[in-house]
Design an enzyme around this catalytic site. Sequence first.
Site, short mmCIF file in Angstrom:
data_model
loop_
_atom_site.label_atom_id
_atom_site.label_comp_id
_atom_site.label_asym_id
_atom_site.label_seq_id
_atom_site.Cartn_x
_atom_site.Cartn_y
_atom_site.Cartn_z
N TYR A 64 2.22 9.65 -11.26
CA TYR A 64 1.42 8.76 -10.43
C TYR A 64 0.64 7.76 -11.28
O TYR A 64 0.65 6.54 -11.03
CB TYR A 64 0.46 9.60 -9.59
CG TYR A 64 -0.50 8.79 -8.74
CD1 TYR A 64 -0.08 8.23 -7.54
CD2 TYR A 64 -1.82 8.61 -9.14
CE1 TYR A 64 -0.96 7.50 -6.75
CE2 TYR A 64 -2.71 7.88 -8.35
CZ TYR A 64 -2.27 7.33 -7.16
OH TYR A 64 -3.15 6.60 -6.38
N ASN B 171 0.80 -1.22 0.00
CA ASN B 171 0.00 0.00 0.00
C ASN B 171 0.84 1.27 0.00
O ASN B 171 0.36 2.32 -0.44
CB ASN B 171 -0.92 0.00 1.23
CG ASN B 171 -1.60 1.33 1.44
OD1 ASN B 171 -2.49 1.73 0.69
ND2 ASN B 171 -1.17 2.07 2.47
N LYS C 173 1.07 3.62 -11.40
CA LYS C 173 -0.01 2.71 -11.06
C LYS C 173 -0.36 1.79 -12.22
O LYS C 173 -0.71 0.61 -12.01
CB LYS C 173 -1.24 3.49 -10.59
CG LYS C 173 -1.02 4.25 -9.29
CD LYS C 173 -0.65 3.33 -8.13
CE LYS C 173 -0.59 4.06 -6.81
NZ LYS C 173 -0.27 3.18 -5.68
#
Length: 225
Positions: free
Chosen positions: A129, A68, A133
Amino acid sequence: MIDLSGRVVLVTGAGGGLGAGIALRFEDAGALVVRHRGLADGDLRTDAERVVREAFEVHGHLDAVVNNAGVQPVEPLPDMTVAQWQSVVDTNLTGPFAVTQAAVRCGVGSITHIASIEGSHPAPGHAHYAASKAALIMHARAAAVEYGPSGIRVNTVSPGLIARPGIESQWPEGVARWEAAAPLTRLGSPEDIGNACVFLASELASWITGHDLVVDGGVTARPTW
């Protein structure tokens, strides 16, 4: 409730917010949770072996990992520096890569990466980002292929917009847009993501690997035209 009694689960980035919610849901399911508190505990690119080994040694086994730990800065692409790009990629992608390798050496059975719907639906200011991802989703799929014969499952959970203290006052227009677009008409909660992670770590998901589980209240089901 899913019963994970006796299972040992490492959750990275569990110092607060989303990670804390994920850890709480595993604890509610009976798991023994080892909480990596965040990047301040060490750079997971180079410290993954220690973090995973300590989690393993606390209880003598390691059953599941949730990757995470991550960052989400806002930087317009035309002004983004290589250093800014690299920092996000190193944290969001290289960290989980290193943790995954270390966890496999400790006999883990389930690995879940926290990705994002921005892996396929990027937002302005999030080029680094979104790219990290998207790559994380593909890493999980590749890992699922290579580790599957050893009985190791690797999946991703892709959250939508998750509530946090103060978000309504800090970004009212964004929250309003989200709630208007989401069929379930609300932001997600850390516990919503935790529920998905618990499911993927459980025997109910024993034939699920290489999958990206989108948890976004249905917002990506909306047409974009």
